[in-house]
Design an enzyme around this catalytic site. Structure first.
Site, mmCIF file in Angstrom:
data_model
loop_
_atom_site.group_PDB
_atom_site.id
_atom_site.type_symbol
_atom_site.label_atom_id
_atom_site.label_comp_id
_atom_site.label_asym_id
_atom_site.label_seq_id
_atom_site.Cartn_x
_atom_site.Cartn_y
_atom_site.Cartn_z
ATOM 1 N N ASP A 286 2.896 4.560 15.387
ATOM 2 C CA ASP A 286 3.102 3.476 16.353
ATOM 3 C C ASP A 286 4.576 3.103 16.513
ATOM 4 O O ASP A 286 5.139 3.205 17.604
ATOM 5 C CB ASP A 286 2.259 2.252 15.971
ATOM 6 C CG ASP A 286 2.384 1.858 14.503
ATOM 7 O OD1 ASP A 286 3.247 2.411 13.788
ATOM 8 O OD2 ASP A 286 1.614 0.979 14.061
ATOM 9 N N ASP B 67 0.440 4.885 1.435
ATOM 10 C CA ASP B 67 -0.353 5.812 2.240
ATOM 11 C C ASP B 67 0.294 7.194 2.225
ATOM 12 O O ASP B 67 1.522 7.327 2.190
ATOM 13 C CB ASP B 67 -0.474 5.313 3.679
ATOM 14 C CG ASP B 67 -1.278 4.013 3.764
ATOM 15 O OD1 ASP B 67 -2.053 3.739 2.842
ATOM 16 O OD2 ASP B 67 -1.097 3.270 4.748
ATOM 17 N N ASP C 227 0.842 -1.201 0.000
ATOM 18 C CA ASP C 227 0.000 0.000 0.000
ATOM 19 C C ASP C 227 0.873 1.246 0.000
ATOM 20 O O ASP C 227 2.010 1.220 0.493
ATOM 21 C CB ASP C 227 -0.903 0.026 1.240
ATOM 22 C CG ASP C 227 -1.821 -1.183 1.313
ATOM 23 O OD1 ASP C 227 -2.583 -1.389 0.362
ATOM 24 O OD2 ASP C 227 -1.750 -1.922 2.309
#
Length: 445
Positions: free
Chosen positions: A135, A54, A52
Site C-alpha cells: 500500500d 511479518d 508484529d
C-alpha cells in the site's frame, strides 16, 4: 531497485523477534527466499519497537505449511500462513503478483466488486511485483535474511527521511481496491508523525463513503488500532478532518457536530493515551461508552418527552436503539456492548446511594470505569452537582464507608454503611420448629 547493504542501515538481528528469525532461517535453509517486510522494517529503521513481525517469501502457503507443524492457513481474500508460537503469531505471505483480467486462470484467483474492491486476490509473483502491490512506500521495505540487506523498490527510504506518507500507484485505484487503506493512512500518519502526501490525501474525503461497503466486523478491528494504540487523540482529529469519523460514527453527526460530545471524547482519548504510555490496561467498552453517551442522553430525553414515559425507562430503550444503530457500521462484540450498558446504567445508579445501595454499586465489576466516566463528565460539563457526586464517591473509596455529606440530591436515609469485615464471626439465621439452632461460625470454616 535500491539495495542498502548491512553496513549502511541500522537494523540488527538482535532487535528482531526470535520466533520471526526461526521462521526466516527455516525458509531460507529450505531453499526459499525469506524477507522481513512492512511495519517491522519501517519501525526498526525509525528506532521503534515493532508490534508484529511479518514475513514474505516465494514459498506458497502449502509449502510453508509443509515446513512448519505449528502452521495454519487462513483467509479467502488473501491466503496467508500463520506460524503459531504459543500466543504469538508470525504471519507469512507469498509474494503477490499482478493479475490480468483477460487471463482465465487469474479469473479463478481474483475477484473484484463493481466498485473495484478486491474480494479475492491469490495471484503469486516476484519480489518486485510484491513491492508494487504493497500500500504505502514506507511499508514496501524488505530485510533479507540471506545477506542482511534492505531492499527498497518504491522510494520508501526517502519518504521515511522526509517524514512523508505516499501510496504506491494511483490513489483512486488503490483506495477503491481496499477502502480500509484510507483508515490506515490516518493511522500511520498519527502513529509515525508523518505528513500524508497531497496525492494520497486528496481522494480520501471524496471516497470516504466507500467505507460503508466494508464489513462491520473489520471496522471494529481497525477502530481498535486507530483509537487504542497510544495516538488516539491525533488519530481522532485526523479522522474527523478527512470525513472518515462521520462514516464510522454516523450517530455522532445526526444533528450536526456536538461540541460537548467532541470535548468529552477528546479528553477521554487524552486520558487513554496517557494510560497506554504508562503501560496500563484500556478497554474498548469505555471509549465506545464515552463516544455514544451524548447521543444516548439526547435520544432518551426525546423518547421520554414524546412518549410520556419515565426517563429511566426511556434511557433503557434508548440504549438499545443507539447500540443497534452503531453496530451496523462497527460490529461491537457482545462482551463489549454488555460492558457499555453496565457503564451507562451505573451513571443512573451513582447518584442514588442511600442505605445499602452504595455498597452494591461499589461492588459492581464496572464500578471503576463508571466512576472514571462520572469524573470525566463532571470535568467536561463543569457541573457542580456532578463534581460533588464525584467527590462523594472518591471519599467513599478512600475510607470504605459512606461519607456523611448532606448533598441536596442525597436520599433521606442517613445510614452509614461499611464493607463487611471478613475477620469477624457472623451468625446464621435462627429457624423455628425442626430447623437447627444457629451457632456462631468463624469465617475461616
Amino acid at each position: 531497485m535500491y539495495k542498502i547493504s548491512r553496513d549502511k542501515h541500522t537494523i540488527s538481528r538482535k532487535n528482531i523477534d526470535g520466533n520471526a528469525l526461526k521462521v526466516l532461517y527455516r525458509l531460507h535453509n529450505a531453499g526459499f527466499r525469506a524477507l522481513l517486510v512492512g511495519g517491522a522494517v519501517r519501525d526498526l529503521l525509525l528506532g521503534l519497537k515493532p508490534k508484529d513481525f511479518d514475513i514474505t517469501t516465494n514459498a506458497t502457503p502449502e509449502e510453508v505449511k509443509d515446513l512448519f507443524r505449528n502452521c495454519r492457513l487462513i483467509g479467502r481474500r488473501f491466503r496467508l500462513a500463520h506460524i503459531l508460537f504459543g500466543r504469538e503469531v508470525i504471519e507469512v505471505a507469498t509474494f503477490r503478483g499482478h493479475h490480468d483480467d483477460d487471463d482465465g486462470q487469474d479469473a479463478q484467483k481474483v475477484k473484484q466488486s463493481q466498485a473495484g474492491m478486491l474480494l479475492r486476490d491469490n495471484v503469486y509473483g516476484s519480489l518486485e511485483e510484491d513491492a508494487e502491490r504493497r500500500d504505502f512506500t514506507v511499508n514496501a521495505l524488505y530485510y533479507d535474511i540471506a545477506d542482511f540487506a534492505i531492499y527498497d523498490f518504491c522510494g520508501g527510504m526517502k519518504d521515511l527521511a522526509d517524514r512523508k506518507l505516499t501510496l504506491i500507484g494511483d490513489p483512486d485505484v488503490r483506495y477503491r481496491e481496499d477502502p480500509v487503506r484510507m483508515m490506515r493512512a490516518i493511522r500511520f500518519a498519527a502513529k509515525l508523525n508523518l505528513t500524508i502526501s497531497e496525492s494520497c490525501a486528496e481522494p480520501i474525503r471524496r471516497l470516504a463513503p466507500l467505507l460503508q461497503d466494508i464489513p462491520a466486523a473489520r471496522h471494529f478491528d481497525e477502530v481498535i488500532k486507530l483509537l487504542l494504540s497510544g495516538q488516539g487523540l491525533a488519530t481522532y482529529r485526523l479522522l474527523k478532518e478527512y470525513k472518515l469519523l462521520q462514516i464510522l460514527f454516523p450517530i455522532l453527526f445526526k444533528d450536526g457536530e456536538d461540541d460537548k460530545a467532541s470535548a468529552i471524547i477528546e479528553q477521554a482519548l487524552i486520558d487513554t493515551d496517557t494510560r497506554i504510555a504508562q503501560g496500563k490496561r484500556v478497554t474498548p467498552a469505555y471509549i465506545y461508552a464515552i463516544m455514544l453517551w451524548y447521543p444516548l442522553e439526547q435520544r432518551a430525553q426525546e423518547m421520554s418527552f414524546e412518549s410520556g414515559i419515565e426517563y429511566h425507562d426511556a434511557f433503557l430503550l434508548a440504549m438499545n436503539e443507539v447500540l443497534s444503530i452503531q453496530v451496523k457500521t462497527i460490529a461491537i462484540p457482545k462482551r463489549f456492548t454488555a460492558a457499555i450498558r453496565d457503564i451507562w446504567i451505573l451513571q443512573l445508579r451513582l447518584p442514588r446511594f442511600g442505605g445499602k445501595r452504595a455498597q452494591r454499586v461499589y461492588q459492581h465489576i464496572k464500578f471503576r470505569a463508571a466512576f472514571d466516566f462520572l469524573s470525566l463528565r463532571a470535568k467536561v460539563e463543569q457541573s457542580k452537582e456532578l463534581a460533588e457526586l464525584t467527590a462523594w464517591w472518591q471519599e467513599y473509596q478512600e475510607h470504605n464507608e459512606l461519607p456523611q455529606h448532606d448533598y441536596s440530591y442525597k436520599t433521606t436515609n442517613k445510614a452509614i454503611e461499611k464493607k463487611p469485615d471478613s475477620t469477624k464471626p457472623y451468625k446464621k439465621r435462627k429457624y423455628s420448629g425442626s430447623k437447627r439452632k444457629a451457632t456462631a461460625v468463624s469465617s475461616d470454616d
